[in-house]
Design a protein around this motif. Structure first.
Motif, mmCIF file in Angstrom:
data_model
loop_
_atom_site.group_PDB
_atom_site.id
_atom_site.type_symbol
_atom_site.label_atom_id
_atom_site.label_comp_id
_atom_site.label_asym_id
_atom_site.label_seq_id
_atom_site.Cartn_x
_atom_site.Cartn_y
_atom_site.Cartn_z
ATOM 1 N N ALA A 27 0.760 -1.043 0.196
ATOM 2 C CA ALA A 27 0.033 -0.057 0.044
ATOM 3 C C ALA A 27 0.750 1.133 -0.126
ATOM 4 O O ALA A 27 0.406 2.233 -0.742
ATOM 5 C CB ALA A 27 -1.020 -0.116 1.193
ATOM 6 N N ALA A 28 1.803 1.238 0.669
ATOM 7 C CA ALA A 28 3.146 2.158 1.122
ATOM 8 C C ALA A 28 3.638 2.663 -0.729
ATOM 9 O O ALA A 28 3.819 3.740 -1.126
ATOM 10 C CB ALA A 28 4.023 2.172 1.963
ATOM 11 N N ALA A 29 4.049 1.524 -1.258
ATOM 12 C CA ALA A 29 4.556 1.513 -2.480
ATOM 13 C C ALA A 29 3.675 2.124 -3.418
ATOM 14 O O ALA A 29 3.990 2.976 -4.443
ATOM 15 C CB ALA A 29 5.053 0.139 -2.936
ATOM 16 N N GLN A 30 2.234 1.681 -3.599
ATOM 17 C CA GLN A 30 1.228 2.006 -4.393
ATOM 18 C C GLN A 30 1.071 3.597 -4.231
ATOM 19 O O GLN A 30 0.808 4.468 -5.059
ATOM 20 C CB GLN A 30 -0.120 1.142 -4.193
ATOM 21 N N GLN A 31 0.963 4.180 -2.966
ATOM 22 C CA GLN A 31 0.732 5.494 -2.434
ATOM 23 C C GLN A 31 1.829 6.348 -3.142
ATOM 24 O O GLN A 31 1.447 7.470 -3.520
ATOM 25 C CB GLN A 31 0.536 5.622 -1.164
ATOM 26 N N ALA A 32 3.156 5.874 -2.971
ATOM 27 C CA ALA A 32 4.139 6.542 -3.649
ATOM 28 C C ALA A 32 4.212 6.734 -5.264
ATOM 29 O O ALA A 32 4.344 7.658 -5.681
ATOM 30 C CB ALA A 32 5.660 6.084 -3.189
ATOM 31 N N ALA A 33 3.782 5.363 -5.748
ATOM 32 C CA ALA A 33 3.590 5.399 -7.055
ATOM 33 C C ALA A 33 2.198 6.338 -7.656
ATOM 34 O O ALA A 33 2.649 7.223 -8.610
ATOM 35 C CB ALA A 33 3.265 4.279 -7.719
ATOM 36 N N ALA A 34 1.513 6.546 -7.076
ATOM 37 C CA ALA A 34 0.114 7.494 -7.342
ATOM 38 C C ALA A 34 0.742 8.982 -7.095
ATOM 39 O O ALA A 34 0.412 9.793 -7.858
ATOM 40 C CB ALA A 34 -0.881 7.215 -6.242
#
Length: 188
Positions: free
Chosen positions: A34-41
């Motif tokens: 989720a943190a990686a996805q948030q950074a990508a977003a």
């Protein structure tokens, strides 16, 4: 090492298990998906803002005489192609702006990689990572030099993982540490 051994509850005095649970060491947990996805977003949102700003800037441009890149040099590069005979006056201007936008986006993506690694200095490896991560920049993969030390470590780790997974070795004559060994086989 084997599996952890559970001690019988009778081995501890009453109430000791609750106290021990309160002081149990916290294990390191890698950043969640989720943190990686948030950074990508967040990075995607920054790129969208970048392109929206570029679009506004292009529409607001009225002065075509001042450029950040030298038009004579761009024209010289364009004439390097023997098929090009004549170049319209506005063509180098358009190329100058396109080159500027290309450099800006590549720098923006490289900067995002530098920030991921908690650095404030843009390095060659950041540009190489931006090129590797972005499909549009695939044409630069063979041109941009890679950081040999990091690539050797990554290739050694990939080779070890491949060997453990039962993936065959690279073709004869290709170094085992070459990460592109399965994509390019030199002629012999």
């Amino acid at each position: 090492m084997g599996a952890p051994v559970a001690y019988p509850p009778a081995a501890y005095p009453p109430g000791a298990a609750a106290g021990a649970a309160a002081y149990a060491p916290q294990l390191y947990a890698p950043p969640s998906a989720a943190a990686a996805q948030q950074a990508a977003a967040a990075q995607q949102q920054q790129l969208q803002m970048f392109w929206a700003e570029q679009y506004r800037e292009i529409e607001a441009t009225t002065d075509f005489k001042n450029h950040n890149l030298p038009l004579a040099r761009i024209k010289k590069i364009m004439k390097a192609d023997e098929d090009v005979r004549m170049i319209a006056a506005e063509a180098p201007v358009v190329f100058a702006r396109a080159c500027e936008m290309f450099i800006l986006e590549l720098t923006h993506r490289g900067w995002a990689h530098a920030e991921e690694n908690k650095r404030r200095t843009l390095q060659k490896s950041d540009i190489a990572a931006a090129i590797a991560r972005t499909e549009v920049f695939d044409f630069l993969v063979d041109i941009v030099p890679r950081d040999d030390a990091k690539d050797a470590d990554a290739a050694a780790a990939a080779a070890a993982a491949a060997a453990a997974a039962g993936i065959p070795r690279p073709a004869a004559g290709v170094p085992a540490t070459d990460p592109l060994a399965y994509y390019y086989v030199p002629q012999q």
